[in-house]
Scaffold this active site. Structure first.
Site, PDB file in Angstrom:
ATOM      1  N   ARG A 141       0.844  -1.196   0.000  1.00 38.69           N
ATOM      2  CA  ARG A 141       0.000   0.000   0.000  1.00 38.69           C
ATOM      3  C   ARG A 141       0.875   1.240   0.000  1.00 38.69           C
ATOM      4  NH1 ARG A 141      -1.874   0.056   4.790  1.00 38.69           N
ATOM      5  NH2 ARG A 141      -0.553   1.796   5.466  1.00 38.69           N
TER       6      ARG A 141
ATOM      7  N   TYR B 290     -17.767  16.474 -15.305  1.00 44.67           N
ATOM      8  CA  TYR B 290     -18.184  15.067 -15.290  1.00 44.67           C
ATOM      9  C   TYR B 290     -19.135  14.820 -14.125  1.00 44.67           C
ATOM     10  CZ  TYR B 290     -17.640  10.099 -14.111  1.00 44.67           C
ATOM     11  OH  TYR B 290     -17.862   8.793 -13.758  1.00 44.67           O
TER      12      TYR B 290
ATOM     13  N   ASP C 233      -8.495  18.365 -15.214  1.00 43.45           N
ATOM     14  CA  ASP C 233      -8.769  16.985 -15.603  1.00 43.45           C
ATOM     15  C   ASP C 233      -8.406  16.846 -17.077  1.00 43.45           C
ATOM     16  OD1 ASP C 233      -9.875  14.555 -16.437  1.00 43.45           O
ATOM     17  OD2 ASP C 233     -11.545  14.693 -15.033  1.00 43.45           O
TER      18      ASP C 233
ATOM     19  N   LYS D 286      -9.276   5.449 -19.037  1.00 41.81           N
ATOM     20  CA  LYS D 286      -9.656   5.913 -20.357  1.00 41.81           C
ATOM     21  C   LYS D 286      -8.477   5.807 -21.330  1.00 41.81           C
ATOM     22  CE  LYS D 286     -13.610   6.936 -18.340  1.00 41.81           C
ATOM     23  NZ  LYS D 286     -13.361   6.892 -16.894  1.00 41.81           N
TER      24      LYS D 286
END
Length: 379
Positions: A48, A101, A174, A199
């Protein structure tokens, strides 16, 4: 200066010193042997906190965006959440692009707002409105998507950076729709770049992930602390998949952009289509800004049906080669109805999208086949 495609293939990706493998190894491990208490090899103790595969991806992302530090997360929204909870406190305010978004809007309006962080939706093309919305004592972030999802508006990053920095505010961009191949916001004055690596960076519809890239090393340290403390990190296999895909990002984006340009021009001539939203078209309201700050116009096209919402739904249902599905940026072409799908969470808000809108993620298939499918879907 090393070229983009060279960086995409080589940044942080030297051949493995143990074996000479030219592809970075996939480190599927949770923990690491220590040479005595606190004797860490390379700083690794628990995956982690740090994992060599994720570190390689983070190095590559920072190089492609020309930032000082990259951070990989389990999703784009996990990246956004970590960023906003790092830089905002109760009582702070976010200036949010008026066509952001739906998932970003949901995070800010329904998760952060009950915590005491408020927001102001603003048309980022109206610079006077942006200036008026920024209150130096409370505004911590101007949040910009460019091109935006799904209305394909393009914002002037350099102008927004000037407004943000005059009031001590961070400009967050973004960059998911453009990718670093077509646009590098940090070089234009942005402070943080956000990606859904699901994406274009992932590019094959087989991995969910997110990323932050920052210009300032101190902010990078703060975000890295919260990345570990909050724990929504990118897993090693997900990181490896994105790293693999970065190597072909440039050639894929060239094809996405070429195909989308052809599709947009074809839609302009169709009698059933009203507005065609694509920044590569000279008619686009922000075409000049896009041409100034982007090296291409991307693979996303939206359009509105003259006959309204039911016609838009029929087009989505009739399409065959364009798959009816959410998400975007994969090699295959997708079609969706934002009002009822990806942006349903914005219904009834100032960020609601038109019901007659169809969004295309134009893939890298043969463009004549894509045009034939749209022709029959619009018939």
């Amino acid at each position: 200066m090393t070229g983009f495609n060279t960086l995409a293939i080589h940044a942080g990706q030297e051949p493995d010193p143990a074996t000479g493998a030219v592809i970075p190894p996939l480190h599927l491990t949770t923990t690491y042997k220590q040479d005595g208490v606190g004797g860490l090899r390379g700083g690794y103790e628990y995956s982690r906190s740090a994992n060599p595969t994720r570190d390689t991806l983070q190095t590559a992302l920072a190089a492609l965006e020309q930032g000082t530090r990259g951070l990989a997360f389990a999703s784009g929204l996990a990246a956004e959440d970590t960023l906003l909870r790092t830089v905002c406190r109760p009582g702070d305010r976010i200036v949010l692009g008026g066509d952001a978004y739906g998932g970003t809007y949901r995070l800010i309006s329904r998760v952060l707002e009950p915590w005491g962080v408020t927001h102001s939706p603003v048309d980022l093309n109206d610079l006077d409105a942006v200036r008026a919305a920024v209150a130096p004592e409370t505004t911590r972030v101007i949040w910009c998507e460019t091109p935006s999802n799904p209305l394909l508006n393009v914002s002037d990053i350099a102008a927004l950076a000037e407004i943000a920095h005059a009031s001590g505010t961070l400009l967050v961009v973004d960059n998911t729709f453009a990718s670093p191949y077509l646009q590098q916001p940090l070089t234009l004055g942005a402070d943080v770049v956000v990606h859904s690596t699901t994406k274009y960076l992932g590019g094959h519809s087989d991995v969910v992930g997110g990323a932050l890239v920052v210009a300032d090393t101190e902010l990078g340290e703060r975000l890295a602390y919260h990345q570990n403390a909050m724990g929504a990190v990118g897993g090693p296999f997900d990181s490896w998949l994105v790293l693999r895909s970065l190597k072909t990002l440039g050639v894929r984006m060239d094809r996405h952009s070429a195909n989308a340009g052809r599709v947009a021009e074809w839609l302009l001539e169709h009698p059933g289509v009203g507005d065609v939203l694509y920044p590569g078209l000279p008619q686009h309201r922000n075409h000049e800004i896009a041409a100034k700050q982007m090296s291409g116009f991307g693979g996303m096209v939206s359009f509105r049906l003259k006959a309204g919402e039911e016609a838009a739904l029929r087009v989505c249902e009739r399409a065959q080669l364009f798959t009816l599905a959410e998400s975007l940026g994969g090699v295959e072409s997708l079609i969706e109805h934002p009002h009822r799908m990806t942006h349903a969470s914005a219904a009834g808000s100032p960020l609601e999208v038109p019901a007659d809108l169809v969004r295309l993620s134009v893939g890298i298939e043969d463009v004549d086949d894509l045009l034939a499918d749209l022709d029959q879907a619009l018939a």
